[in-house]
Design a protein around this motif. Structure first.
Motif, PDB file in Angstrom:
ATOM      1  N   VAL A 218       0.865  -1.176   0.000  1.00  0.00           N
ATOM      2  CA  VAL A 218       0.000   0.000   0.000  1.00  0.00           C
ATOM      3  C   VAL A 218       0.901   1.224   0.000  1.00  0.00           C
ATOM      4  O   VAL A 218       1.577   1.512   0.977  1.00  0.00           O
ATOM      5  N   GLY A 219       0.967   1.911  -1.113  1.00  0.00           N
ATOM      6  CA  GLY A 219       1.851   3.061  -1.223  1.00  0.00           C
ATOM      7  C   GLY A 219       1.076   4.346  -1.366  1.00  0.00           C
ATOM      8  O   GLY A 219      -0.129   4.415  -1.110  1.00  0.00           O
ATOM      9  N   VAL A 220       1.789   5.367  -1.772  1.00  0.00           N
ATOM     10  CA  VAL A 220       1.172   6.669  -1.989  1.00  0.00           C
ATOM     11  C   VAL A 220       1.563   7.146  -3.380  1.00  0.00           C
ATOM     12  O   VAL A 220       2.529   6.668  -3.980  1.00  0.00           O
ATOM     13  N   ASN A 221       0.830   8.115  -3.867  1.00  0.00           N
ATOM     14  CA  ASN A 221       1.197   8.769  -5.122  1.00  0.00           C
ATOM     15  C   ASN A 221       2.240   9.828  -4.770  1.00  0.00           C
ATOM     16  O   ASN A 221       1.960  11.014  -4.690  1.00  0.00           O
ATOM     17  N   TYR A 222       3.455   9.344  -4.553  1.00  0.00           N
ATOM     18  CA  TYR A 222       4.540  10.166  -4.011  1.00  0.00           C
ATOM     19  C   TYR A 222       4.960  11.280  -4.962  1.00  0.00           C
ATOM     20  O   TYR A 222       5.169  12.419  -4.552  1.00  0.00           O
ATOM     21  N   TRP A 223       5.072  10.982  -6.254  1.00  0.00           N
ATOM     22  CA  TRP A 223       5.561  11.964  -7.211  1.00  0.00           C
ATOM     23  C   TRP A 223       4.532  13.038  -7.560  1.00  0.00           C
ATOM     24  O   TRP A 223       4.885  14.190  -7.766  1.00  0.00           O
ATOM     25  N   GLY A 224       3.281  12.651  -7.703  1.00  0.00           N
ATOM     26  CA  GLY A 224       2.245  13.643  -8.008  1.00  0.00           C
ATOM     27  C   GLY A 224       1.909  13.803  -9.468  1.00  0.00           C
ATOM     28  O   GLY A 224       1.299  14.816  -9.850  1.00  0.00           O
ATOM     29  N   TYR A 225       2.250  12.833 -10.314  1.00  0.00           N
ATOM     30  CA  TYR A 225       1.933  12.948 -11.734  1.00  0.00           C
ATOM     31  C   TYR A 225       0.519  12.453 -12.014  1.00  0.00           C
ATOM     32  O   TYR A 225       0.302  11.435 -12.672  1.00  0.00           O
ATOM     33  N   VAL A 226      -0.428  13.176 -11.468  1.00  0.00           N
ATOM     34  CA  VAL A 226      -1.849  12.925 -11.692  1.00  0.00           C
ATOM     35  C   VAL A 226      -2.523  14.281 -11.871  1.00  0.00           C
ATOM     36  O   VAL A 226      -1.969  15.308 -11.494  1.00  0.00           O
ATOM     37  N   PRO A 227      -3.712  14.313 -12.454  1.00  0.00           N
ATOM     38  CA  PRO A 227      -4.425  15.586 -12.531  1.00  0.00           C
ATOM     39  C   PRO A 227      -4.558  16.207 -11.144  1.00  0.00           C
ATOM     40  O   PRO A 227      -4.827  15.503 -10.159  1.00  0.00           O
ATOM     41  N   GLY A 228      -4.346  17.504 -11.054  1.00  0.00           N
ATOM     42  CA  GLY A 228      -4.346  18.159  -9.746  1.00  0.00           C
ATOM     43  C   GLY A 228      -5.167  19.425  -9.729  1.00  0.00           C
ATOM     44  O   GLY A 228      -5.926  19.724 -10.656  1.00  0.00           O
ATOM     45  N   ASN A 229      -5.006  20.160  -8.643  1.00  0.00           N
ATOM     46  CA  ASN A 229      -5.644  21.471  -8.490  1.00  0.00           C
ATOM     47  C   ASN A 229      -4.578  22.509  -8.806  1.00  0.00           C
ATOM     48  O   ASN A 229      -3.728  22.816  -7.976  1.00  0.00           O
ATOM     49  N   TYR A 230      -4.628  23.050 -10.010  1.00  0.00           N
ATOM     50  CA  TYR A 230      -3.485  23.743 -10.599  1.00  0.00           C
ATOM     51  C   TYR A 230      -3.326  25.197 -10.174  1.00  0.00           C
ATOM     52  O   TYR A 230      -2.460  25.893 -10.706  1.00  0.00           O
ATOM     53  N   PHE A 231      -4.135  25.645  -9.203  1.00  0.00           N
ATOM     54  CA  PHE A 231      -3.995  27.021  -8.720  1.00  0.00           C
ATOM     55  C   PHE A 231      -3.684  27.053  -7.218  1.00  0.00           C
ATOM     56  O   PHE A 231      -3.648  28.131  -6.626  1.00  0.00           O
ATOM     57  N   ALA A 232      -3.477  25.894  -6.615  1.00  0.00           N
ATOM     58  CA  ALA A 232      -3.295  25.819  -5.163  1.00  0.00           C
ATOM     59  C   ALA A 232      -1.949  25.196  -4.823  1.00  0.00           C
ATOM     60  O   ALA A 232      -1.573  24.156  -5.368  1.00  0.00           O
ATOM     61  N   VAL A 233      -1.223  25.823  -3.915  1.00  0.00           N
ATOM     62  CA  VAL A 233       0.032  25.259  -3.410  1.00  0.00           C
ATOM     63  C   VAL A 233      -0.293  24.056  -2.526  1.00  0.00           C
ATOM     64  O   VAL A 233      -1.256  24.090  -1.744  1.00  0.00           O
ATOM     65  N   LYS A 234       0.505  23.006  -2.626  1.00  0.00           N
ATOM     66  CA  LYS A 234       0.244  21.807  -1.830  1.00  0.00           C
ATOM     67  C   LYS A 234       0.505  22.092  -0.350  1.00  0.00           C
ATOM     68  O   LYS A 234       1.636  22.312   0.072  1.00  0.00           O
ATOM     69  N   THR A 235      -0.571  22.066   0.413  1.00  0.00           N
ATOM     70  CA  THR A 235      -0.508  22.468   1.819  1.00  0.00           C
ATOM     71  C   THR A 235       0.410  21.574   2.632  1.00  0.00           C
ATOM     72  O   THR A 235       1.111  22.047   3.530  1.00  0.00           O
ATOM     73  N   SER A 236       0.437  20.291   2.342  1.00  0.00           N
ATOM     74  CA  SER A 236       1.252  19.375   3.139  1.00  0.00           C
ATOM     75  C   SER A 236       2.748  19.564   2.899  1.00  0.00           C
ATOM     76  O   SER A 236       3.560  18.970   3.609  1.00  0.00           O
ATOM     77  N   TYR A 237       3.133  20.390   1.932  1.00  0.00           N
ATOM     78  CA  TYR A 237       4.542  20.705   1.717  1.00  0.00           C
ATOM     79  C   TYR A 237       4.968  21.953   2.505  1.00  0.00           C
ATOM     80  O   TYR A 237       6.100  22.414   2.342  1.00  0.00           O
ATOM     81  N   ALA A 238       4.065  22.478   3.312  1.00  0.00           N
ATOM     82  CA  ALA A 238       4.376  23.657   4.113  1.00  0.00           C
ATOM     83  C   ALA A 238       4.672  23.245   5.550  1.00  0.00           C
ATOM     84  O   ALA A 238       4.082  22.296   6.078  1.00  0.00           O
TER      85      ALA A 238
END
Length: 622
Positions: A218-238
């Motif tokens: 059971v992993g995670v989508n670590y890299w992030g190469y999926v459709p995203g929310n393209y106007f929002a900074v990733k909160t968990s990287y703060a």
């Protein structure tokens, strides 16, 4: 009761202007459209019907008076289906990375607004010329999670590493996706099920038995190469989750203060609306002062992006830009071709896998006056540079896909043993090949890029597709030791050498003749005899000479790079230099401890050069 009027169709998403809020989103006239507001304090819902007369084309837009939208989260409801605003500046619900407790709330997320202001002061984008660029690609979490600091895995940790990156000679940071994306693997409720007739039940008389099911990691989508929310900074990287956009702006601002650039990797999946793609790129430039985008995905509006006047001084990296677009840029040349072509030729000739000297040299001298090329020998999508010489085969078992994922064509060579080895000769061979790869990369004319951790020979234990490895496999291992210190010193030296000799990264293609009548060709090639007229693809040793009179730094030092990819010792001819200048040895990758000499040593034999097996030498003529 909220007062609702027809809105402003020119502004997408949610915008607050004084005591009014404009909300514009996609919704056909025939659809039932609602805006649902969620009060932060009371947790109550405010449902707003959007009348079908408030429509222009496929846009719905309303104006709400006497409201502070910062007190609410929100979402749209189209025909009863919840939709997140694709233009939302903030996503609520993913504040903690891979938060398993979200399952209790059905993984709900909401759109929200970003109310933070930021003082950019006298921020100035560096606009590093392509011949001065040294790129460094990193993953925000993976770059710093192994540091065990309080802010590990955040923008703040990268900011702390800027002095280190600058000391290496890095000018341009490329960040893997840092906009909001779903990192959790959420099982959909409408997943297709296999029909009964293809399900297998073992019977006692079966000759063939169904294979045992392996427990999938059971992993995670670590890299992030999926459709995203393209106007929002990733909160968990703060580091502080309520300041995500501020922390990213602080990072960009600090990079600019150090004359360094920030490039965002943007993956646009599927048939995403081209207007949204353009709006998104303009937003990051306008709001966050980013310096460039590495675009990933198919069917992108690359011509419109390249020709957009707001993006005309923003660097655009892509693998397929039409020739007529590349050739017709404005004054500032901002387009770059970014693809794997250098990687394959370099690895093939390094590892004796159908290597072709002529193709390799073509990659080394690849340049165009109107656009740039990005060169790399390793990237996140494949082996790390250390693993290229440590593993023959991919080892992706930890991904839970039976080692069937990842690129099968790695053109790697384990130097005689698969995986880690303590045998001295194997360790030395790998060290030498690692040096060779970096020398080749930084002696190539295009823009060099290294993957984070490659400067310290970081390994992913043979995993060449660590997309789900948010652990020590996918993280950079920053262990302290003499070996890492010497590796870092080597990288610093080869970058400094490149910077000190502008001939190497000349922005224009070379002519390979004495076009300015300076006495020798600008660049020439030499084999066992000097002045090779043509490069045989079967050659395994070759000398490349840059004539100093064509250098722009006024040192007039000539450079001779001796490549020996043969498994034995080779000898190359050295051309005579004018004005009693002499050849001096500066670097030899076959030297076990100090490949870069403290001072260049004058050669005794000025006509022939002996190069050890599978090694590279750099000479300077002064």
């Amino acid at each position: 009761m909220l007062t609702v009027k027809e809105g402003n169709y020119a502004i997408m998403g949610v915008i607050q202007e004084e005591n009014k809020v404009y909300i514009t989103f996609e919704g056909e006239k025939e659809e039932q459209c609602k805006v649902v507001l969620l009060n932060h304090q009371t947790k109550e819902k405010e449902i707003i019907e959007v009348p079908d007369e408030y429509v222009l084309g496929s846009l719905r837009s309303i104006e709400i008076d006497n409201i502070n939208i910062n007190e609410y989260d929100y979402y749209f409801e189209i025909n009863g289906q919840k939709r997140i605003d694709p233009y939302s500046r903030k996503i609520v619900g993913r504040e903690k990375w891979n938060n398993l407790s979200r399952k209790n709330n059905s993984y709900e997320i909401y759109s929200s607004t970003d109310k933070h202001d930021f003082n950019w002061k006298n921020d100035k984008q560096p606009e590093i010329p392509k011949d001065k660029m040294i790129m460094y690609k990193l993953h925000v979490r993976g770059f710093s999670m192994d540091t065990k600091k309080e802010d590990a895995g955040t923008f703040s940790a990268i900011k702390d590493k800027i002095p280190f990156l600058k000391s290496l000679g890095i000018t341009t940071i490329e960040l893997m996706p840092i906009y909001e994306f779903e990192e959790m693997k959420i099982k959909g409720t409408n997943l297709a099920k296999l029909p009964d007739y293809v399900k297998w039940t073992n019977k006692s008389d079966d000759v063939i038995v169904a294979p045992k099911k392996e427990k999938k990691t059971v992993g995670v989508n670590y890299w992030g190469y999926v459709p995203g929310n393209y106007f929002a900074v990733k909160t968990s990287y703060a580091y502080k989750k309520d300041r995500a956009s501020i922390e990213f702006k602080e990072l960009v601002h600090e990079l600019h203060k150090n004359n360094m650039e920030c490039v965002m990797e943007m993956f646009f999946g599927g048939n995403l609306n081209h207007n949204l793609i353009l709006d998104s790129l303009r937003y990051w430039v306008r709001e966050f002062h980013v310096d460039g985008f590495h675009l990933l995905g198919n069917n992108l509006p690359i011509t419109a992006i390249a020709q957009n006047v707001m993006l005309s001084r923003t660097k655009i990296f892509y693998d397929d830009i039409p020739g007529e677009v590349l050739d017709n840029q404005k004054t500032y040349k901002h387009l770059y071709l970014y693809k794997d072509e250098y990687l394959y030729q370099a690895r093939k000739i390094l590892n004796h896998i159908n290597g072709d000297m002529s193709e390799f040299i073509n990659q080394q001298k690849k340049q165009n006056s109107k656009y740039g090329f990005v060169n790399y020998v390793a990237s996140n999508n494949g082996f790390t540079l250390a693993d290229v010489f440590m593993f023959n085969d991919r080892h992706n078992e930890a991904n839970g896909e039976n080692n069937s994922d990842g690129n099968a064509w790695n053109f790697s060579n384990n130097c005689g043993f698969e995986g880690f080895s303590q045998k001295k000769y194997i360790k030395f061979m790998r060290q030498k090949q690692w040096r060779n790869a970096l020398v080749m990369l930084f002696m190539a004319q295009g823009v060099p890029l290294i993957l984070s951790g490659d400067e310290i020979q970081n390994s992913q234990k043979g995993n060449n597709n660590a997309y789900c490895q948010d652990n020590k496999i996918g993280w950079v291992n920053w262990k302290k030791g003499k070996s890492q210190d010497s590796d870092i010193e080597f990288v610093k030296n080869i970058i400094k050498f490149r910077n000190d000799h502008p001939m190497i990264s000349n922005t224009n293609p070379y002519y390979f003749n004495d076009c300015l009548t300076k006495g020798m060709p600008d660049v020439s090639f030499h084999g066992e005899s000097a002045w090779v007229a043509g490069i045989d693809k079967q050659m395994m040793a070759l000398g490349e000479m840059y004539y100093g009179e064509y250098d722009s730094n006024n040192t007039k030092e000539s450079i001779y790079v001796a490549y020996n990819f043969f498994s034995g010792v080779s000898t190359l001819a050295l051309p005579s230099l004018p004005e009693n200048k002499q050849w001096h040895l500066l670097m030899d990758t076959s030297l076990e401890k100090k490949p870069f000499l403290k001072e260049a040593v004058k050669l005794k034999n000025q006509q022939k050069l002996t190069i050890n097996a599978q090694s590279i030498k750099i000479l300077i003529g002064r």
